[in-house]
Design a protein around this motif. Sequence first.
Motif, PDB file in Angstrom:
ATOM      1  N   GLU A  97       0.872  -1.170   0.000  1.00 17.32           N
ATOM      2  CA  GLU A  97       0.000   0.000   0.000  1.00 17.32           C
ATOM      3  C   GLU A  97       0.905   1.215   0.000  1.00 17.32           C
ATOM      4  N   ASP A  98       0.753   2.054  -1.001  1.00 15.61           N
ATOM      5  CA  ASP A  98       1.722   3.128  -1.172  1.00 15.61           C
ATOM      6  C   ASP A  98       0.967   4.321  -1.757  1.00 15.61           C
ATOM      7  N   ASP A  99       0.755   5.403  -0.954  1.00 16.30           N
ATOM      8  CA  ASP A  99      -0.069   6.551  -1.371  1.00 16.30           C
ATOM      9  C   ASP A  99      -1.428   6.055  -1.880  1.00 16.30           C
ATOM     10  N   ASN A 100      -1.695   6.309  -3.169  1.00 20.42           N
ATOM     11  CA  ASN A 100      -2.996   5.895  -3.704  1.00 20.42           C
ATOM     12  C   ASN A 100      -2.938   4.531  -4.376  1.00 20.42           C
ATOM     13  N   ARG A 101      -1.806   3.887  -4.285  1.00 17.56           N
ATOM     14  CA  ARG A 101      -1.592   2.619  -5.007  1.00 17.56           C
ATOM     15  C   ARG A 101      -1.734   1.433  -4.048  1.00 17.56           C
ATOM     16  N   ILE A 102      -2.482   0.448  -4.517  1.00 15.68           N
ATOM     17  CA  ILE A 102      -2.617  -0.785  -3.724  1.00 15.68           C
ATOM     18  C   ILE A 102      -2.290  -1.973  -4.635  1.00 15.68           C
ATOM     19  N   VAL A 103      -1.430  -2.841  -4.119  1.00 14.17           N
ATOM     20  CA  VAL A 103      -1.095  -4.070  -4.854  1.00 14.17           C
ATOM     21  C   VAL A 103      -1.635  -5.227  -4.034  1.00 14.17           C
ATOM     22  N   PHE A 104      -2.415  -6.084  -4.684  1.00 12.82           N
ATOM     23  CA  PHE A 104      -3.010  -7.199  -3.949  1.00 12.82           C
ATOM     24  C   PHE A 104      -3.028  -8.469  -4.797  1.00 12.82           C
ATOM     25  N   GLU A 105      -3.253  -9.578  -4.129  1.00 12.17           N
ATOM     26  CA  GLU A 105      -3.327 -10.875  -4.811  1.00 12.17           C
ATOM     27  C   GLU A 105      -4.771 -11.343  -4.832  1.00 12.17           C
ATOM     28  N   ILE A 106      -5.146 -11.929  -5.956  1.00 12.19           N
ATOM     29  CA  ILE A 106      -6.515 -12.416  -6.077  1.00 12.19           C
ATOM     30  C   ILE A 106      -6.507 -13.648  -6.976  1.00 12.19           C
ATOM     31  N   ASP A 107      -7.530 -14.474  -6.889  1.00 10.97           N
ATOM     32  CA  ASP A 107      -7.580 -15.699  -7.715  1.00 10.97           C
ATOM     33  C   ASP A 107      -7.369 -15.367  -9.191  1.00 10.97           C
ATOM     34  N   ALA A 108      -6.518 -16.161  -9.820  1.00 10.37           N
ATOM     35  CA  ALA A 108      -6.210 -15.910 -11.233  1.00 10.37           C
ATOM     36  C   ALA A 108      -7.318 -16.425 -12.143  1.00 10.37           C
ATOM     37  N   HIS A 109      -8.089 -17.344 -11.631  1.00  8.49           N
ATOM     38  CA  HIS A 109      -9.111 -17.964 -12.478  1.00  8.49           C
ATOM     39  C   HIS A 109     -10.493 -17.695 -11.883  1.00  8.49           C
ATOM     40  N   GLY A 110     -11.502 -17.690 -12.697  1.00  9.98           N
ATOM     41  CA  GLY A 110     -12.851 -17.398 -12.228  1.00  9.98           C
ATOM     42  C   GLY A 110     -13.135 -15.894 -12.306  1.00  9.98           C
ATOM     43  N   ASP A 111     -14.244 -15.465 -11.659  1.00  4.29           N
ATOM     44  CA  ASP A 111     -14.685 -14.074 -11.854  1.00  4.29           C
ATOM     45  C   ASP A 111     -14.532 -13.216 -10.597  1.00  4.29           C
ATOM     46  N   LYS A 112     -13.634 -13.630  -9.702  1.00  3.03           N
ATOM     47  CA  LYS A 112     -13.494 -12.920  -8.437  1.00  3.03           C
ATOM     48  C   LYS A 112     -13.030 -11.473  -8.650  1.00  3.03           C
ATOM     49  N   LEU A 113     -12.123 -11.251  -9.604  1.00  4.56           N
ATOM     50  CA  LEU A 113     -11.621  -9.901  -9.853  1.00  4.56           C
ATOM     51  C   LEU A 113     -12.741  -9.019 -10.424  1.00  4.56           C
ATOM     52  N   TYR A 114     -13.520  -9.585 -11.307  1.00  3.48           N
ATOM     53  CA  TYR A 114     -14.627  -8.836 -11.907  1.00  3.48           C
ATOM     54  C   TYR A 114     -15.612  -8.382 -10.831  1.00  3.48           C
ATOM     55  N   ARG A 115     -15.942  -9.313  -9.924  1.00 10.12           N
ATOM     56  CA  ARG A 115     -16.893  -8.976  -8.859  1.00 10.12           C
ATOM     57  C   ARG A 115     -16.312  -7.942  -7.905  1.00 10.12           C
ATOM     58  N   LEU A 116     -15.006  -8.053  -7.640  1.00  8.25           N
ATOM     59  CA  LEU A 116     -14.340  -7.087  -6.765  1.00  8.25           C
ATOM     60  C   LEU A 116     -14.386  -5.681  -7.371  1.00  8.25           C
ATOM     61  N   MET A 117     -14.104  -5.597  -8.653  1.00 10.28           N
ATOM     62  CA  MET A 117     -14.073  -4.300  -9.328  1.00 10.28           C
ATOM     63  C   MET A 117     -15.470  -3.679  -9.367  1.00 10.28           C
ATOM     64  N   SER A 118     -16.490  -4.506  -9.601  1.00  8.81           N
ATOM     65  CA  SER A 118     -17.867  -4.007  -9.622  1.00  8.81           C
ATOM     66  C   SER A 118     -18.228  -3.375  -8.274  1.00  8.81           C
ATOM     67  N   SER A 119     -17.846  -4.093  -7.206  1.00  7.81           N
ATOM     68  CA  SER A 119     -18.149  -3.586  -5.862  1.00  7.81           C
ATOM     69  C   SER A 119     -17.434  -2.269  -5.596  1.00  7.81           C
ATOM     70  N   LEU A 120     -16.141  -2.206  -6.046  1.00  6.06           N
ATOM     71  CA  LEU A 120     -15.359  -0.979  -5.836  1.00  6.06           C
ATOM     72  C   LEU A 120     -16.037   0.216  -6.494  1.00  6.06           C
ATOM     73  N   PHE A 121     -16.472   0.025  -7.720  1.00  6.86           N
ATOM     74  CA  PHE A 121     -17.109   1.132  -8.452  1.00  6.86           C
ATOM     75  C   PHE A 121     -18.416   1.543  -7.784  1.00  6.86           C
ATOM     76  N   LYS A 122     -19.184   0.495  -7.368  1.00  3.99           N
ATOM     77  CA  LYS A 122     -20.467   0.785  -6.736  1.00  3.99           C
ATOM     78  C   LYS A 122     -20.296   1.623  -5.475  1.00  3.99           C
ATOM     79  N   ARG A 123     -19.171   1.409  -4.766  1.00  2.00           N
ATOM     80  CA  ARG A 123     -18.938   2.150  -3.524  1.00  2.00           C
ATOM     81  C   ARG A 123     -18.205   3.474  -3.774  1.00  2.00           C
ATOM     82  N   GLY A 124     -18.012   3.793  -5.018  1.00  4.24           N
ATOM     83  CA  GLY A 124     -17.453   5.095  -5.362  1.00  4.24           C
ATOM     84  C   GLY A 124     -15.947   5.196  -5.262  1.00  4.24           C
ATOM     85  N   HIS A 125     -15.238   4.060  -5.331  1.00  4.81           N
ATOM     86  CA  HIS A 125     -13.772   4.098  -5.348  1.00  4.81           C
ATOM     87  C   HIS A 125     -13.327   4.109  -6.800  1.00  4.81           C
TER      88      HIS A 125
END
Lengths: 261, 306
Positions: B255-283
Motif C-alpha cells: 500500500e503506497d499513497d494511492n496505489r494498492i497491490v493485492f493478490e486475487i484468484d487468477a481464475h474465475g470471476d473474483k476480480l470482476y466482482r471485486l471491481m464491480s463492488s469498488l465502483f459501486k462504492r465510489g472508489h
Amino acid sequence: MKLYRVNALMLKYWYICMNRIDRWFDIFYWPLLDIVLWGFMTTYIKNISEFNLLSALLGGIILWMFVWRGGQDISLFVLEDFWSRNIYNTFTTPVKEVEIVISTIIFGFFRSLMSFVAMALLAFVMHGFNILTLPWGILAAIVPILMLFGWATGIFIAGLIFRFGQRVQIFAWSFVWILQPFSCVFYPLASLPFWAQPIAKALPTTHVFEALRAGLNGTPVQWGWIAYAVIATLTAHVVLTMFLASSLKSAKKKGLLTRYD
Amino acid sequence: MKTVLEVKGLEKSYGKFDIVKGISFSIKEGEIFGLLGPNGAGKSTTINMITGVLAKDAGEIRILGKTLEEDWEYVKNNMNVSSAYFNLSGILTINQNLTVYAKLYNVKNAQPKIDKLLNDFELMTHKHKLAENLSSGQRTRLNLCKGLINEPKLLLLDEATIGLDPDIAEKTRRLILEYQKRTNCSILFTSHYMGEIEQMCDRIAFIGDGKIIKIDTVANLKKMIKKQQVEIDFIKNNKQLKDFFLEKDINIILEDDNRIVFEIDAHGDKLYRLMSSLFKRGHFVRDMHIKRPTLDDIFIKIARKK
C-alpha cells in the motif's frame, strides 16, 4: 555403409585442405624438409662409409612417410571435428564410424601419394637418389604393409581420442615417432640393444625396412618375415578396429561427444 | 494422428549421478512440444539420447515407430537437430558446411535448397565466409539451416534461438513456424525464453531433477498458478478503501499513497466482482495493471520445488 556419405566426408576433408594452408604443410613441408636435411647429412657420411647409406637413409625416410601420413591423417581429421566442436553434429547425421575410417583412409592415401611423389622427386633432383631403382617386387610388398600399418596406428589414436578425449591428442603427432626407433628404419635390427630387439621383431615395420636394406645390398630378402609383417599388420587392424568401436561406444556412454569444451 | 516420437522410461546416469530418471512422453505429427526446466534438469541429455549421440542406460526411443537399433538409416534420415551449444566446422565456409551436410543426408539437388535457406535466414551475403568468422547469432542461424537441410519429420531444437537479437529471433521463430506448417513436421523445442515457448509450443513438459513433473498445454499449465497480482492506482485512498479490502478478505501486498497491490484468484470471476463492488462504492480507479500468471512463474515455482 553408404558411398555417398564416404564421399561427403572426403569432400569435407578436401574443403579443410583447401581452406587451411597448414594442411598442405603436412603433405609437402615436413617431408621435403626431411629429404633436404637427411640428404645433406648422408652425403657427408657416405664419404666415410662403404655401405650405400644414402639409399638406405633416403629410402627409409621416403617409405616411413607412409606410416607417418597414414597414422596422422586419420587422427587429425577426427581431431578437427573435436577442435571445431562439430563432432556432435557429425554424429547426429546418419554417418557410421566405418564411413569415417574409410573416408580418412582414402583421403589419406591420396595425401600420402602426393608426399611420396614430392619426396621422390626432390631426393632424385638434390641427391640423385631414385627410389624406383629399388626392386619393384620389394616395393610392391612393403609399401602396402607400411600404409596398412600407418592406418592401424591412426585407428589406434582415433580410438584413444574417443576414449580419453582431446587430452591425448599429443599422440596424434608423436605416436609413430615412438615406434620409429624400434622399427629399424635407418639401421639394422642387429644394431639395437639386446632389450630392444624383441620389441623391434614384433613390429611389422622392422621386417619391412630389413627387406629394404636387403634389396639395396643385393642380399636375399627374408620373405618369411615379410609374411609375418602382413599377418601382424592385418591382425593389428582387426584388433584396433575393435578397440575403436569399443572406444566410440564408451564415448557415447560417457557423453564425450556431447561435451561443449 | 501419427506418433512421431515416443520416449518411454528413459534413464541416464553418470556414475553416481542420475541425470534422467525415467522420462516418458510422446509427440504427435505436426506438434510442437516444449521441454522446459531449470539448468541441469535433463533437457539436453534427453535430446542427446534421442539423436543417438549419447547412449541411454534404460528406456526406449521410437521415431516414426522405429528405434535406431532397428533402422538406423530411416530414423537418422528423418530427423535433424540444431543446438546452440555445438558449432559446424569453423574452417569450412557456410556454403561448404551445408553442402557437406546435404550430402551426408543424401539431399538431391542441394544447392537451390541451401540458397533458399541462406536467403530465409539472412545469411546469403556471408555464404562464402568461414564459419569461425561468424558472429554468435550468425552461427545460430547456420545451425538452424543445417537442422532443416534434410527437411526432417522430427526436428530437435535445443536452445536454437539463443544469442539472436530480438528482431532476428522473431524472424527465426516465424521461419520455424512457417516450415512446420508447410511440412507438418514435429518439433521438440527447448528454450530458456518462456515467451518463446509460449509462442511456439502446443504442449509443454516441465522437467525437474531428471523427471517430468507436468505435461500439458500452455493454458492448462498456467492454471498451476492460482493467484495473480493486481496493482490499482486509485483517484483517492482512504480508510474506507482499506476496510473494503479487509472485508473482502483480499491479501494486500503493498500500500503506497494511492496505489494498492493485492493478490486475487487468477481464475474465475473474483476480480470482476471485486471491481464491480469498488465502483459501486465510489472508489474510482486512475490506472490498473494485472500481472497474469506466466510460464516464468510456473518455471520458478517448479525450479524452486514449490
